[in-house]
Enzyme design. Structure first.
Site, PDB file in Angstrom:
ATOM      1  N   GLU A  75       0.678  -1.224   0.156  1.00  0.00           N
ATOM      2  CA  GLU A  75      -0.002  -0.007  -0.171  1.00  0.00           C
ATOM      3  C   GLU A  75       0.992   1.351  -0.003  1.00  0.00           C
ATOM      4  OE1 GLU A  75      -2.934  -0.450   3.352  1.00  0.00           O
ATOM      5  OE2 GLU A  75      -3.508  -2.387   2.443  1.00  0.00           O
ATOM      6  N   GLU A 101      -6.382 -11.057  -0.323  1.00  0.00           N
ATOM      7  CA  GLU A 101      -7.217 -10.551   0.633  1.00  0.00           C
ATOM      8  C   GLU A 101      -8.685 -10.334   0.081  1.00  0.00           C
ATOM      9  OE1 GLU A 101      -5.470  -6.956   2.527  1.00  0.00           O
ATOM     10  OE2 GLU A 101      -3.481  -7.392   1.920  1.00  0.00           O
TER      11      GLU A 101
END
Length: 377
Positions: free
Chosen positions: A165, A269
């Site tokens: 991220e 995820e």
């Protein structure tokens, strides 16, 4: 007469044997009706494990993992804040158990995550007086952490999320502490250190909202630049925190196509929230939390049948897409084993009841499991 009796006896024996064989074959067939067997020739099908599961306190959930999944990732226990809460003091107890579980059960093992701003320990960016450290010191701390962690599991962990991220939705670099001190070079350094520690492990960049055009372009630009500099990056992880109406399937497909030109793609995820989102997109910025309201928790006692049906259809749409690009996708990983241990119950609104995974709170497969298995036939 004796010959007739013999023929009848042999016929009954044959019927008995064939019936028994049929029953055995039927049982064997039922035993093979698992997700991992269904997707065996397509991609790994994985799940995230939490501390309770890894430490043996949820054996019923572990049975689901053993039966249906052939790839595992640690949900939280391998993040830097957990492994090295105090500088120089590593705690590998749960991480060791996680890796040993994967090895014992012949699973693909993925490490998550080496460098992430959100769950880095507080000491990582400051000196003893609380002042921000220099570029040189942060580089040293990064190398020490990555070399120690990756080196410990060299040859045992198949792949790593090296950086998590680092790109904003508009494609710009996130202004994290790593970026503020080192600039975008922190990403290059992280991949360098990881590759040096284990040259055989596959190395990934991982991020959410990867179907958004701005983020897609930013990640492609970043990875191309790093590869042009000779940095070793094997693939890109597309976090699959999806909702009932977002992202658009066409945008997801464009991202799979774009990222596959740079290396392997993994869907990471993965969970499908049926609850309303405060901002209406597929973001996963964990620093954003919203106050509880009843209208944001519409299904506290279970899903209506029509929502269950929509849930199944929505998951099937995505898996059809994944199967279409099975030659590009290395693994598809669910972010949890059952609905009860999903992070979505408490994010972005704490105290809700969500149903984002393939198994319910009693570890029973939802209709989507059979639908996915049938999809592969």
């Amino acid at each position: 007469m004796k010959a007739v009796k013999t023929i009848v006896w042999l016929g009954m024996l044959t019927l008995f044997i064939s019936t028994g064989s049929f029953a055995q074959n039927r049982e064997d067939s039922e035993n093979t009706e698992t997700l991992k067997n269904a997707f065996e020739d397509k991609f790994y099908i994985g799940t995230a494990l939490n501390a309770w599961q890894v430490s043996g306190r949820k054996p019923e959930e572990i049975q689901v993992v053993k039966k249906h999944f052939n790839s595992i990732v640690a949900e939280n226990i391998m993040k830097s804040g957990r492994l090295q809460a105090e500088q120089g003091k590593f705690d590998f107890d749960l991480a060791d158990q996680f890796v040993e579980f994967g090895e014992k059960n012949g699973m693909h093992i993925h490490g998550h995550t080496l460098i992430w701003h959100s769950q880095a320990p507080r000491w990582f960016f400051t000196d003893e007086q609380g002042n921000q450290i220099s570029k040189e010191e942060l580089t040293r701390r990064m190398k020490d952490h990555i070399s120690t962690v990756v080196g410990r599991y060299k040859g045992r962990i198949d792949s790593w999320d090296v950086v998590n991220e680092a790109i904003e939705d508009d494609g710009s670099y996130r202004e994290s502490k790593f970026y503020q001190i080192l600039g975008k070079d922190f990403i290059k350094l992280a991949f360098q250190f990881a590759h040096e520690a284990d040259p055989q492990a596959k190395l990934y960049y991982n991020d959410y909202s990867m179907s958004k055009p701005g983020k897609r372009d930013g990640v492609v630009r970043m990875v191309k630049e790093l590869k042009e500099e000779g940095i070793h990056i094997d693939g890109i992880g597309m976090q699959g925190h999806i909702g009932m109406s977002h992202p658009e399937l066409s945008e997801m497909e464009k991202s799979i196509q774009a990222f596959s030109e740079l290396g392997e793609v993994s869907i990471t995820e993965l969970d499908l929230s049926v609850l309303p989102s405060p901002w209406g997109d597929a973001g996963a910025e964990i620093s954003k939390n919203y106050e509880y309201e009843d209208k944001m928790n519409p299904f506290p006692d279970g899903l209506p049948e029509d929502v269950n049906r929509q849930f199944t259809e929505r998951y099937l749409e995505f898996f059809k897409l994944f199967i279409k690009y099975q030659d590009k996708i290395e693994r598809v990983t669910l972010w949890g084993v059952n609905d009860g241990n999903s992070w979505k119950n408490n994010w972005p609104v704490r105290g809700r009841t969500d149903y984002p995974l393939l198994f319910d709170r009693q570890n029973q497969p939802k209709p989507i499991v059979d639908s996915l298995i049938n999809l592969t036939r």
